[in-house]
Design a protein around this motif. Structure first.
Motif, mmCIF file in Angstrom:
data_model
loop_
_atom_site.group_PDB
_atom_site.id
_atom_site.type_symbol
_atom_site.label_atom_id
_atom_site.label_comp_id
_atom_site.label_asym_id
_atom_site.label_seq_id
_atom_site.Cartn_x
_atom_site.Cartn_y
_atom_site.Cartn_z
ATOM 1 N N GLU A 96 35.689 33.572 26.212
ATOM 2 C CA GLU A 96 34.284 34.428 25.839
ATOM 3 C C GLU A 96 33.292 34.351 27.183
ATOM 4 O OE1 GLU A 96 33.999 36.378 23.448
ATOM 5 O OE2 GLU A 96 35.979 35.827 22.677
ATOM 6 N N GLY A 97 33.551 33.210 27.905
ATOM 7 C CA GLY A 97 32.482 33.115 29.215
ATOM 8 C C GLY A 97 33.159 33.990 30.271
ATOM 9 N N THR A 98 34.482 34.508 30.131
ATOM 10 C CA THR A 98 35.013 35.343 31.155
ATOM 11 C C THR A 98 34.775 36.624 31.017
ATOM 12 O OG1 THR A 98 36.820 33.694 31.567
ATOM 13 C CG2 THR A 98 37.142 35.833 32.488
ATOM 14 N N ILE A 99 34.881 37.011 29.780
ATOM 15 C CA ILE A 99 34.712 38.607 29.318
ATOM 16 C C ILE A 99 33.475 39.180 30.026
ATOM 17 C CG2 ILE A 99 34.161 40.127 27.302
ATOM 18 C CD1 ILE A 99 37.055 39.344 27.259
ATOM 19 N N PRO A 100 32.376 38.653 29.913
ATOM 20 C CA PRO A 100 31.038 39.408 30.588
ATOM 21 C C PRO A 100 31.256 39.485 32.202
ATOM 22 C CG PRO A 100 30.530 37.491 29.212
ATOM 23 C CD PRO A 100 31.807 37.416 29.339
ATOM 24 N N GLN A 101 32.145 38.889 32.700
ATOM 25 C CA GLN A 101 32.241 39.103 34.160
ATOM 26 C C GLN A 101 32.898 40.359 34.340
ATOM 27 O OE1 GLN A 101 30.859 36.584 35.717
ATOM 28 N NE2 GLN A 101 30.770 35.284 34.071
ATOM 29 N N ALA A 102 32.306 41.647 33.759
ATOM 30 C CA ALA A 102 33.028 42.960 34.053
ATOM 31 C C ALA A 102 33.053 43.374 35.511
ATOM 32 C CB ALA A 102 32.174 43.810 33.142
ATOM 33 N N ARG A 103 32.054 42.895 36.351
ATOM 34 C CA ARG A 103 32.034 43.255 37.804
ATOM 35 C C ARG A 103 33.103 43.033 38.452
ATOM 36 N NH1 ARG A 103 29.524 40.794 42.527
ATOM 37 N NH2 ARG A 103 29.500 39.107 41.136
ATOM 38 N N VAL A 104 33.634 41.821 38.317
ATOM 39 C CA VAL A 104 34.771 41.564 38.951
ATOM 40 C C VAL A 104 36.172 41.630 38.299
ATOM 41 C CG1 VAL A 104 33.617 39.759 40.551
ATOM 42 C CG2 VAL A 104 34.790 38.917 38.177
ATOM 43 N N LEU A 105 36.239 41.497 36.887
ATOM 44 C CA LEU A 105 37.280 42.015 36.043
ATOM 45 C C LEU A 105 37.603 43.276 36.333
ATOM 46 C CD1 LEU A 105 36.504 40.086 32.876
ATOM 47 C CD2 LEU A 105 37.772 39.066 34.752
ATOM 48 N N MET A 106 36.827 44.121 36.517
ATOM 49 C CA MET A 106 37.203 45.743 36.491
ATOM 50 C C MET A 106 38.154 45.944 37.794
ATOM 51 S SD MET A 106 33.728 47.450 37.823
ATOM 52 C CE MET A 106 33.779 48.698 38.993
ATOM 53 N N LEU A 107 38.110 44.786 38.694
ATOM 54 C CA LEU A 107 39.107 44.967 39.936
ATOM 55 C C LEU A 107 40.293 44.233 39.779
ATOM 56 C CD1 LEU A 107 36.179 44.327 42.602
ATOM 57 C CD2 LEU A 107 37.268 46.490 41.893
ATOM 58 N N ALA A 108 40.463 43.693 38.522
ATOM 59 C CA ALA A 108 41.838 42.983 38.481
ATOM 60 C C ALA A 108 42.990 43.852 38.073
ATOM 61 C CB ALA A 108 41.666 42.041 37.367
#
Length: 425
Positions: free
Chosen positions: A388-400
């Motif tokens: 749940e703490g990782t989900i909001p990190q959209a700025r970096v996850l969108m590059l995964a």
């Protein structure tokens, strides 16, 4: 492509007074922390300012791994002084705090969450230039002297987040290898692992032409754009240098060649990831460090539990690159080759596994590294909170690569599996 101007070389700190004067600034705030305040880098800086007759105030209450309240305290200190420039002397925490002091003194009416990355904040663009900021790094890791990114803990949300915009980046980064000689071995290791992951993540991020959505206006184009041909050059060189020099720098604090090359690698990686971005290791690291069950990393001189940023990033790396391997086997194999692996007979399907094993071996040989989340005190019942703490990190996850980033159950399941696989390597 955007990066700060950089000056590199032993002794270049002495020029900082002239630099401030050349910028036309007569009064500055010098931002540092209580440890760095006592070091030679700070002494050189103050002597330089005094030689040129520049007025200064020192703010030395920066917290290592900043929290939103420590950032707000720093901003409250800066506002009444209204300096003409900022000067940051320290590691990433100091440089990031100075960036935000600069931002909120330039926009005194702004609400704190206005510029914080969405979805935790409003993610507004920074619409005008800030005051000059000169950054003098004393660690070889964050690359913060070249980037427009500042990271901190948003305490009530139990998540690390940040502010990212090109206008945040320092005017000048003064990279003087003499200043990193005071780093304890543990700080060398963890800040060097940050360099390692900056390089690996930006090298393996989705290509810039696959990033969506296309911005409606160029002011909204993110600093983190995906892997691109210019970042690639910087990221790959930073990776090779880190593999070669980090073990030496950790083992022998007097290995001057290794120390200098690690500072250079940190700056090169900063140019690389500052434009390409990072992805899963960083996205997952933010809840790891902010939901610390009580771990205090050996060799850090602090009175509170701490998982240093580089440690929180590297601990998931073997699991992450095993997962991303199939997205671009060729890149993962080139990365494995940088670790000295003979890839001539490796099948594309094994690329992630081969890189994962190379990383696990590198981390183990480096020494004093927790071999998985279990060794930081995390248990299976913590995984939901980490997801749940990782989900909001959209700025970096969108590059995964390989990650389903719709914020739905599929993404949660993938992250759950990644955290499970990162429990031990």
């Amino acid at each position: 492509m955007a990066a700060s101007s950089i000056r590199f070389g032993p002794g270049c700190t002495k020029e900082v007074g002239m630099d401030v004067k050349n910028l036309g600034a007569k009064k500055v705030i010098v931002v540092t922390d209580e440890t760095v305040r006592k070091l030679d880098a700070m002494k050189q800086t103050i002597e330089g300012l005094e030689r040129e007759g520049v007025q200064y105030e020192i703010y030395s209450k920066v917290r290592v791994e900043p929290k939103d309240y420590s950032i707000r305290e720093a901003i409250d200190f800066a506002k009444p002084h209204n300096p003409e420039a900022f000067l940051a002397v320290g590691g990433g925490s100091v440089i990031d705090t100075a960036k935000l002091m600069n931002l909120y003194t330039s926009f005194p009416e702004a609400d704190f969450l206005d510029f914080v990355n969405a979805p935790l904040g409003k993610g507004k663009p920074i619409t005008s230039k800030l005051k000059p900021l000169i950054a003098i790094p004393t660690t070889a890791g964050t690359g913060s002297e070249t980037t427009g990114t500042a990271i901190f803990d948003l305490v009530e949300k139990k998540a690390k987040t940040g502010i990212a915009h090109r206008n945040l980046k320092p005017t000048l980064g003064i990279c003087d290898p003499i200043n990193t000689r005071t780093m304890p071995s543990a700080v060398h290791a963890s800040s060097g692992l940050d360099v390692l992951c900056h390089a690996l993540e930006s090298w393996t991020a989705i290509p810039y032409y696959e990033r969506t959505p296309r911005p409606t206006n160029p002011i909204n184009r993110p600093a983190y754009q995906g892997a691109n041909p210019i970042s690639d050059i910087f990221s790959l060189q930073a990776l090779r240098s880190t593999v070669k020099y980090l073990p030496r720098a950790v083992k022998d604090p007097d290995d001057w060649e290794a120390q200098s090359n690690m500072l250079l690698a940190a700056t090169l990686a900063g140019v690389g990831f500052g434009n390409a971005g990072v992805h899963l290791c960083h996205g997952m690291s933010y809840p790891i460090s902010s939901q610390n069950p009580g771990y205090q990393h050996h060799g850090y001189d602090v009175t509170f539990p701490i998982i240093p940023h580089g440690v929180s990033v590297a601990v998931t790396a073997p699991a992450v690159f095993k997962f991303t391997g199939h997205s671009n086997p060729e890149r993962h194999l080139q990365a494995a080759e940088a670790f000295g692996i003979d890839i001539s007979n490796v099948k594309a399907a094994s690329a992630g596994e081969v890189l994962s094993e190379a990383l696990a071996e590198f981390l183990t040989k480096l020494g004093d590294q927790p071999r998985g989340l279990k060794h930081l005190g995390f248990k299976n019942e913590h995984i939901e909170g980490l997801v749940e703490g990782t989900i909001p990190q959209a700025r970096v996850l969108m590059l995964a690569p390989s990650l389903d980033t719709n914020g739905g159950e599929e993404e949660r399941e993938q992250l759950r599996t990644l955290f499970e696989n990162a429990m031990e390597y």
